[in-house]
Design a protein around this motif. Structure first.
Motif, short mmCIF file in Angstrom:
data_model
loop_
_atom_site.label_atom_id
_atom_site.label_comp_id
_atom_site.label_asym_id
_atom_site.label_seq_id
_atom_site.Cartn_x
_atom_site.Cartn_y
_atom_site.Cartn_z
N LEU A 185 0.83 -1.19 0.00
CA LEU A 185 0.00 0.00 0.00
C LEU A 185 0.87 1.25 0.00
O LEU A 185 1.78 1.39 0.80
CB LEU A 185 -0.91 0.02 1.23
CG LEU A 185 -1.81 1.25 1.37
CD1 LEU A 185 -2.86 1.25 0.27
CD2 LEU A 185 -2.47 1.29 2.74
N ASN A 186 0.59 2.15 -0.93
CA ASN A 186 1.26 3.44 -1.00
C ASN A 186 0.24 4.51 -0.64
O ASN A 186 -0.71 4.74 -1.39
CB ASN A 186 1.82 3.68 -2.41
CG ASN A 186 2.61 4.97 -2.52
OD1 ASN A 186 2.07 6.04 -2.32
ND2 ASN A 186 3.88 4.85 -2.85
N ILE A 187 0.42 5.13 0.50
CA ILE A 187 -0.58 6.08 0.99
C ILE A 187 -0.77 7.23 0.01
O ILE A 187 -1.89 7.66 -0.26
CB ILE A 187 -0.18 6.61 2.38
CG1 ILE A 187 -0.24 5.46 3.40
CG2 ILE A 187 -1.09 7.74 2.82
CD1 ILE A 187 0.17 5.85 4.79
N ASN A 188 0.34 7.72 -0.53
CA ASN A 188 0.23 8.84 -1.46
C ASN A 188 -0.53 8.45 -2.72
O ASN A 188 -1.50 9.10 -3.12
CB ASN A 188 1.62 9.36 -1.84
CG ASN A 188 2.28 10.11 -0.69
OD1 ASN A 188 1.61 10.79 0.07
ND2 ASN A 188 3.57 9.97 -0.56
N ASN A 189 -0.09 7.36 -3.38
CA ASN A 189 -0.67 6.99 -4.67
C ASN A 189 -2.04 6.34 -4.54
O ASN A 189 -2.96 6.64 -5.31
CB ASN A 189 0.28 6.05 -5.42
CG ASN A 189 1.59 6.72 -5.76
OD1 ASN A 189 1.66 7.94 -5.88
ND2 ASN A 189 2.64 5.92 -5.93
N ASP A 190 -2.18 5.43 -3.56
CA ASP A 190 -3.40 4.61 -3.48
C ASP A 190 -4.52 5.27 -2.69
O ASP A 190 -5.67 4.84 -2.80
CB ASP A 190 -3.06 3.25 -2.86
CG ASP A 190 -2.04 2.47 -3.68
OD1 ASP A 190 -2.08 2.61 -4.91
OD2 ASP A 190 -1.21 1.76 -3.08
N ILE A 191 -4.19 6.26 -1.89
CA ILE A 191 -5.24 6.89 -1.07
C ILE A 191 -5.35 8.38 -1.37
O ILE A 191 -6.35 8.85 -1.89
CB ILE A 191 -4.99 6.65 0.43
CG1 ILE A 191 -5.04 5.15 0.74
CG2 ILE A 191 -6.02 7.39 1.27
CD1 ILE A 191 -4.81 4.81 2.19
N LEU A 192 -4.30 9.13 -1.07
CA LEU A 192 -4.40 10.59 -1.18
C LEU A 192 -4.58 11.05 -2.62
O LEU A 192 -5.45 11.88 -2.91
CB LEU A 192 -3.17 11.23 -0.55
CG LEU A 192 -2.95 10.94 0.94
CD1 LEU A 192 -1.72 11.66 1.44
CD2 LEU A 192 -4.17 11.34 1.75
N ASN A 193 -3.76 10.53 -3.52
CA ASN A 193 -3.87 10.96 -4.92
C ASN A 193 -5.09 10.33 -5.60
O ASN A 193 -5.70 10.95 -6.48
CB ASN A 193 -2.60 10.59 -5.69
CG ASN A 193 -1.38 11.31 -5.17
OD1 ASN A 193 -1.50 12.34 -4.52
ND2 ASN A 193 -0.20 10.78 -5.43
N ALA A 194 -5.44 9.11 -5.19
CA ALA A 194 -6.56 8.43 -5.84
C ALA A 194 -7.90 8.98 -5.38
O ALA A 194 -8.91 8.79 -6.06
CB ALA A 194 -6.49 6.92 -5.54
N CYS A 195 -7.92 9.65 -4.25
CA CYS A 195 -9.19 10.13 -3.71
C CYS A 195 -9.03 11.56 -3.21
O CYS A 195 -8.87 11.81 -2.02
CB CYS A 195 -9.65 9.22 -2.57
SG CYS A 195 -11.28 9.63 -1.96
N PRO A 196 -9.05 12.53 -4.14
CA PRO A 196 -8.80 13.92 -3.75
C PRO A 196 -9.87 14.52 -2.84
O PRO A 196 -9.63 15.54 -2.21
CB PRO A 196 -8.75 14.66 -5.10
CG PRO A 196 -9.49 13.80 -6.05
CD PRO A 196 -9.25 12.39 -5.60
N GLN A 197 -11.05 13.89 -2.74
CA GLN A 197 -12.11 14.43 -1.89
C GLN A 197 -12.07 13.89 -0.46
O GLN A 197 -12.85 14.31 0.38
CB GLN A 197 -13.49 14.10 -2.49
CG GLN A 197 -13.80 14.86 -3.76
CD GLN A 197 -13.77 16.36 -3.55
OE1 GLN A 197 -12.94 17.05 -4.11
NE2 GLN A 197 -14.68 16.85 -2.72
N LEU A 198 -11.17 12.96 -0.20
CA LEU A 198 -11.10 12.34 1.11
C LEU A 198 -10.99 13.38 2.22
O LEU A 198 -10.14 14.28 2.18
CB LEU A 198 -9.91 11.39 1.18
CG LEU A 198 -9.63 10.73 2.53
CD1 LEU A 198 -10.75 9.79 2.90
CD2 LEU A 198 -8.29 10.02 2.52
#
Length: 974
Positions: free
Chosen positions: A226-239
């Motif tokens: 899991l890459n927090i930047n790529n898989d979460i933050l960048n993938a979900c800008p509305q989070l």
């Protein structure tokens, strides 16, 4: 506060384990209540549902029946866990059973009285979710429409219970040997629990949960990929941005929080004031000092939070740490630390002895301490738990000394008693002001306040960086003084490699305190070894964003792992910061094969630099940049990091007919902050222009200078054309004076030498011979010395002071001189690395304001005043001693809502915002979004106007902080 049964039964609370078997057939409210309690005795979910129906039937007959309302409130919450409830597959989620099914919780074990159901995992313990996992927004809908609604219903039922209410539970219902009383204090506590739960749930549904593919995330988590930047933050800008209606729900959460606090405080008061026998109460305060203090801390915390939320005012949260030195009658000494909250309520403590002392077993914990009317009592327990002691004494009025105390120590060999004295030797308070009202009344998108996340380029390990780039360090006013940065602002470990120094490791510290406030600093490695320590920082270098950094170094490559930075202030406050580092010796670029070559001349001031790239087996890609500096070591240019093995210097950096040095730096991790390693090539000299250009003297002169440490005469000269490296320069003057400039006098194309005296009046001749072109040139200047005086007084920024503005006004007393009139004054500002920061123009005024953009928050500077006989080219000057000052971290902070930037939020700001919103272009003027855009939508609108009006209506006085408030020395600058 203690319970008479495990916590699970507090949650169940009144779901009594009864053994009644008698049938109740009466259809009265009392009969339905009795039948419901009988059903609860079954300890089954069907029993809970049947009991719920009975209590509801009782309420149909007597809506205000307190006992029926109480039991119905509990059973409607417990019934949410019904695993036999029917539901239709797919959204919306109808009940808890569908929710648990969706996440794959095992069917077995879903018994609220004995819960063993778990989420599905494989044999390695990896989470295995079924395809039917509900979307995050469906979960939010379930919470909002089902859970919160049931909580609201239960709270409405509990409102019917009055303060005089009691109900007795028989031993056959509870399993205890005696009856248990449930009274109004217990009801208040349960209401507090429900309101608090409601607060959390409302906050959860107030933010956008994102549109993740949860199966992909779980799969990557299971694979440790899991890459927090790529898989979460960048993938979900509305989070974590505010969801639709999020502001309204947060306001509702505020009301629920205040109600929860009110109910808890009322319960605390009710239970404390009860005069009947408390031994049979369901919930009671055990009369141990430890429990009483814990409850007192919680009550004080609740009061602080409520005050902040309801009055929209900041309150202080934090701790106070006192250090005492205790000495017994035998001279044995222990040092004791006692930590309290800011209300003076004990939290924890510990003690340790010195020189093999025999006092209190010389090491252990303090588990209680308090002062009451001048008497202090302390309870201790040794590390091996074999020795406990009670100390008692009388403190002086200032609570700084115990004149006479006694102790009684219980140990395996018996009781030991004696006397002691004690002195308080240190007090450290750590606190932060928090305005909780801002969070609920001006909600922010949490997405904007996530910490910086970086990765080790070698291991891929993810780290949360302490140095987050928040858009607003006050967290939109929630932290009025800014995000707490007590001492350490940043800590960095860099492995370095250079031809000059070999391999070494650099440690950098960015601090929020002045150099003169530092007592000690060190870096401890993962092996426990101290790799760098310094009691009075001597090596200060330029850091990013014009900040200074404290630099230490260790030879060679240090081990991988976590490094702990420790900084101690002179007031003995200290802070620790941990940084992860992965070492690598990156090869250096061979500057000998790079272009331009050593001593080359470039016909352009925008040359292209190129080099052969290096290879590294451990990490790719590598990043390069060039650094250009004057021969005196002052850096004038750094290119951007790039994977390219070439760089073009931008226009405006280099000047014609100048000499420079350049080198190539290679870095392994440009994006992240962990695992950084750098290599620095050798430096190569080049010059702009042709070496065959005609030789000329651009500037030359003699200038006297009076300083607090003595009198000096400066001889200076600047060349055009030929390289200074090929020039032979001498100066001669009256009374046989002569001097030949040497290599150490060269700074670029400028020669500078200082004589430790005032030279005589007369003509001074500068002669230059170019050994390359064999050209020669000479110039002369007339020097008339005049010893100028210094001001009698400096009125602003005394030595080693702290200022709260980046635009201070400096003032001084006037100086008069019969020979030179008028006199001119200049301000010189330098940083602690020795770099000139600013020189003001000459002025005849006795005050000067440092302009915007010169000073930076959290940086120390030095300033001096120059008195000169000319405003542009003086022959004589006098210079004051340096005055050190520190710009506080709060200086220059942005005041939200201050559109006209006058340091206040007033009606004029609201009027200007209104004009902008309705389309008056002239109203925009110099308004910047940094201080005007409240909700982050990139424009000025209704949200900004409401914000400003509320600030004005609340009469909150807001003033802009800017308007008020032995290491290895390495010649490296990054």
């Amino acid at each position: 506060m203690d319970l008479k049964r495990p916590f699970v039964f507090l949650f169940v609370l009144f779901c009594i384990q009864t053994g009644w078997t008698g049938a109740v057939h009466a259809l009265s409210a009392a009969g339905f209540i009795q039948e419901g309690r009988q059903e609860l005795a079954l300890n089954t979910m069907p029993g809970i549902n049947n009991a719920k129906a009975c209590f509801l039937s009782a309420l149909d007959l007597e809506p205000l029946n307190q006992e029926a309302n109480l039991f119905y409130a509990f059973t409607r919450i417990l019934a949410l866990a019904d695993n036999d409830a029917s539901c239709t597959s797919g959204p919306p989620i109808e009940n808890m059973r569908e929710f648990l099914d969706g996440f794959g919780f095992s069917e077995e074990g879903r018994n609220i009285f004995n819960w063993t159901s778990e989420a599905p995992t494989d044999y390695e313990g990896n989470l295995q979710l079924p395809p039917s996992v509900p979307a995050a927004r469906d979960v939010q809908d379930f919470i909002r429409t089902i859970l919160i609604e049931e909580i609201n219903g239960a709270l409405a039922n509990l409102e019917c219970v009055q303060s005089s209410f009691t109900v007795m539970l028989l031993p056959s219902e509870t399993g205890d040997v005696a009856e248990t009383e449930v009274d109004y204090g217990d009801i208040l506590l349960f209401r507090s629990f429900l309101y608090t739960l409601k607060t959390y749930l409302l906050l959860f549904v107030s933010y956008d949960p994102g549109n993740f593919n949860i199966h992909d995330l779980v799969s990557k988590i299971n694979q440790d990929a899991l890459n927090i930047n790529n898989d979460i933050l960048n993938a979900c800008p509305q989070l974590l941005k505010l969801a639709e209606n999020g502001t309204m729900r947060i306001a509702e959460a505020r009301t629920a929080l205040v109600s929860g606090i009110d109910n808890y405080l009322a319960a605390s008061q009710f239970i404390r004031k009860e005069s009947d026998d408390q031994s049979n109460d369901l919930i009671l305060y055990e009369y141990s000092s430890d429990n009483i203090l814990k409850e007192a801390r919680l009550s004080a915390l609740c009061n602080d939070i409520k005050y902040s939320v309801t009055t929209h005012s900041p309150v202080n949260f934090g701790t106070r740490e006192e250090t005492w030195e205790l000495t017994n009658e035998s001279g044995d000494t222990v040092r004791m630390k006692i930590i309290e909250d800011l209300h003076g309520i004990f939290i924890e403590g510990g003690y340790s002895g010195y020189n093999n002392c025999n006092f209190l077993s010389c090491g252990g914990s303090v588990y209680l301490s308090y002062i009451n009317e001048g008497t202090i009592r302390i309870w201790t327990l040794s590390d091996d738990r074999r020795y406990s002691a009670i100390l008692e004494g009388t403190v002086n009025e200032e609570n700084t000394f115990i004149n006479s105390g006694t102790y009684s120590c219980s140990c395996p060999s018996g009781n030991i008693s004696g006397s002691f004295t004690a002195a308080r030797i240190d007090v450290a308070e750590k606190s932060a002001r928090v305005n909780a009202g801002e969070f609920f009344e001006d909600p922010v998108s949490l997405r904007d306040y996530l910490p910086t996340i970086s990765e080790d380029p070698y291991t891929g390990e993810t780290f949360f960086s302490f140095d987050s780039s928040f858009p607003d360090r006050t967290f939109s006013g929630i932290l009025p003084d800014g995000i707490p940065l007590d001492i350490i602002d940043s800590a960095i470990v860099w492995g370095a490699n250079s031809p000059l120094h070999g391999t070494f490791t650099l440690f950098y510290l960015g601090l929020t305190i002045a150099p003169w406030d530092i007592e000690y600093m060190c870096v401890q490695g993962p092996d426990g070894r101290i790799y760098w320590q310094e009691s009075s920082p001597a090596v200060i270098v330029a850091g990013p964003s014009s900040k200074i950094m404290y630099q230490g170094a260790a030879p060679g490559i240090v081990p991988d792992g976590w490094y702990t930075f420790i900084v101690i202030k002179k007031d003995l406050n200290y802070e620790r910061r941990r940084v992860h580092f992965t070492a690598n010796q990156i090869p250096c670029v061979d500057i000998a094969t790079a272009l331009p070559a050593e001593n080359a001349c470039t016909a352009t001031i925008t040359p292209v630099f190129s080099w052969n790239p290096v290879e590294d087996d451990r990490i790719e890609p590598l990043y390069y940049r060039i650094k250009i500096e004057n021969p005196d070591g002052k850096t004038i240019y750094r290119s951007k990091w790039s994977t390219s093995a070439s760089a073009t210097v931008s226009a405006g950096v280099l000047l014609p007919d100048e000499v420079y040095r350049w080198q190539v730096q290679t870095l392994d991790s440009y994006e992240g902050t962990s695992g950084k390693n750098i290599s620095i090539s050798s430096a190569s000299t080049f010059q702009t222009g042709s070496p065959d250009e005609p030789l000329a003297v651009y500037d030359a002169g003699v200038k006297s200078r009076v300083e607090p440490g003595g009198e000096w005469t400066d001889l200076f000269l600047k060349l055009k054309g030929s390289s200074p490296l090929n020039a032979f320069v001498t100066v001669s003057g009256p009374e046989g004076f002569s001097y030949t400039f040497n290599q150490s006098d060269i700074t670029g194309r400028r020669y500078l030498h200082s004589e430790p005296c005032i030279l005589p009046e007369g003509r001074y001749t500068f002669a230059v011979i170019d050994e390359h072109t064999k050209q020669a040139v000479s110039v002369f200047t007339q020097f008339v010395p005049n010893r100028l005086s210094l001001p009698d007084r400096i009125y602003t920024i005394p030595h080693e002071s702290c200022i709260d503005t980046v635009t201070p006004v400096l003032s001084w007393s006037a100086v008069t001189d019969e020979t030179a009139n008028p006199l001119y004054y200049r301000i010189h500002v330098i940083d602690f690395t020795g770099r000139p920061v600013y020189t003001s123009p000459g002025t005849i005024d006795t005050s000067f304001a440092i302009p915007e953009g010169v000073l930076t928050a959290h940086n120390p500077y030095k300033w001096r005043l120059e008195v000169a006989d000319d405003g542009s080219e003086p022959l004589n000057c006098a210079v004051t001693q340096d005055h050190s000052f520190f710009v506080s971290p709060a200086a220059g902070a942005i005041l939200k809502g201050d559109l006209n930037q006058d340091g206040r939020v007033t009606l004029s700001d609201a009027l200007r915002a209104l004009k902008i919103m309705i389309g008056f272009p002239e109203a925009e003027g110099s308004v910047t979004l940094a201080c005007s855009d409240i909700n982050g939508d990139g424009k000025i609108g209704l949200a900004e106007i409401i914000y400003i009006f509320r600030k004005v209506a609340c009469m909150i006085e807001e003033t802009s902080p800017a308007a008020s408030s032995t290491p290895t020395a390495l010649p490296l600058s990054f």
